[in-house]
Design a protein around this motif. Sequence first.
Motif, PDB file in Angstrom:
ATOM      1  N   LEU A 169      55.707  -9.140  -4.501  1.00 13.35           N
ATOM      2  CA  LEU A 169      56.541  -7.995  -4.148  1.00 13.35           C
ATOM      3  C   LEU A 169      56.920  -8.164  -2.687  1.00 13.35           C
ATOM      4  O   LEU A 169      56.033  -8.264  -1.832  1.00 13.35           O
ATOM      5  CB  LEU A 169      55.778  -6.679  -4.344  1.00 13.35           C
ATOM      6  N   ILE A 170      58.219  -8.222  -2.412  1.00 10.29           N
ATOM      7  CA  ILE A 170      58.673  -8.334  -1.012  1.00 10.29           C
ATOM      8  C   ILE A 170      59.354  -7.024  -0.628  1.00 10.29           C
ATOM      9  O   ILE A 170      60.471  -6.729  -1.043  1.00 10.29           O
ATOM     10  CB  ILE A 170      59.620  -9.534  -0.801  1.00 10.29           C
ATOM     11  N   ASN A 171      58.634  -6.216   0.154  1.00  8.68           N
ATOM     12  CA  ASN A 171      59.156  -4.944   0.659  1.00  8.68           C
ATOM     13  C   ASN A 171      60.084  -5.250   1.836  1.00  8.68           C
ATOM     14  O   ASN A 171      59.644  -5.382   2.980  1.00  8.68           O
ATOM     15  CB  ASN A 171      58.003  -4.064   1.148  1.00  8.68           C
ATOM     16  N   ASN A 172      61.369  -5.369   1.543  1.00 10.13           N
ATOM     17  CA  ASN A 172      62.320  -5.789   2.566  1.00 10.13           C
ATOM     18  C   ASN A 172      63.285  -4.677   2.986  1.00 10.13           C
ATOM     19  O   ASN A 172      63.771  -4.689   4.110  1.00 10.13           O
ATOM     20  CB  ASN A 172      63.116  -6.998   2.046  1.00 10.13           C
ATOM     21  N   ALA A 173      63.564  -3.716   2.103  1.00 12.66           N
ATOM     22  CA  ALA A 173      64.551  -2.676   2.425  1.00 12.66           C
ATOM     23  C   ALA A 173      64.172  -1.994   3.742  1.00 12.66           C
ATOM     24  O   ALA A 173      63.013  -1.656   3.954  1.00 12.66           O
ATOM     25  CB  ALA A 173      64.618  -1.658   1.302  1.00 12.66           C
TER      26      ALA A 173
END
Length: 268
Positions: free
Chosen positions: A89-93
């Motif tokens: 999971l890449i929390n980028n926002a």
Amino acid sequence: MAKQGSLDNKVVWITGASSGLGKALAQECALQGAQVILTARRIDELESVRQSLVHPARHICLTADITDEAQVRHAYAQVLEQKGRIDWLINNAGLSQRALIADTSMQTERAIMEVDYFSQVFLTKTVLPTFLKQKSGRIAFVSSVAGLLGTQYRASYSAAKAAIHMWANSLRAEVANEGVGVSVIFPGFVKTNVSFNALNGEGKAQGHQDEAIENGLEPEAFAKIVVTALLKDEEYIVVGGKKEQLGVWVSRLSPRLLYKMIRKAKVK
């Protein structure tokens, strides 16, 4: 079965995937063989990104406003229904800021914290049971060099990015024996539209590019460095030019010197 250090057939969920760092990370993960789940608010832009990926049919677009808990829960259910697992999971926002503290409304302060901190906490807490059940996977947060240093015109942004870093540190310690890895990425200046969308004190988009970002790292180069580091299970990933690397180094060795440097820096 994917080999260690490989993204082959792994499921990678990326938020803020319609442009900038998210788009570049999606393209790099797809190149490395991943099945990518693209999430943002705008379906047209997400579809455009999906079509730009290697083997577009393998990837899916799920629209969601990450500050809306019901939409996040719905997206998560769809991920499990369609893919059955999540490996990264890449929390980028995220949302940036270009305003002095004295000019920033409390509404703007809260809006930045909502996107850059609370929404990432909620998404991660929503997805965490899947990682714990699998006893595998990696959760990554895109913080910022600003979250390590704190500079003029970015107080709320720096605070939110520092907050998610500390929350991630606590998460890492709590899940260390569960087979789940936690990484935090600290980009410096990368050439994206982040400054166009950065909020001014009234909470409106700035609408123009910053010179430092215009001269920053190409998003593709950023994505290659990050994905390589994540595949090596690195937990603290600073990606930036010499100035940002120097600032991070000084922040560890001498906070007092860092504060002097920041006071003299032209950062807007």
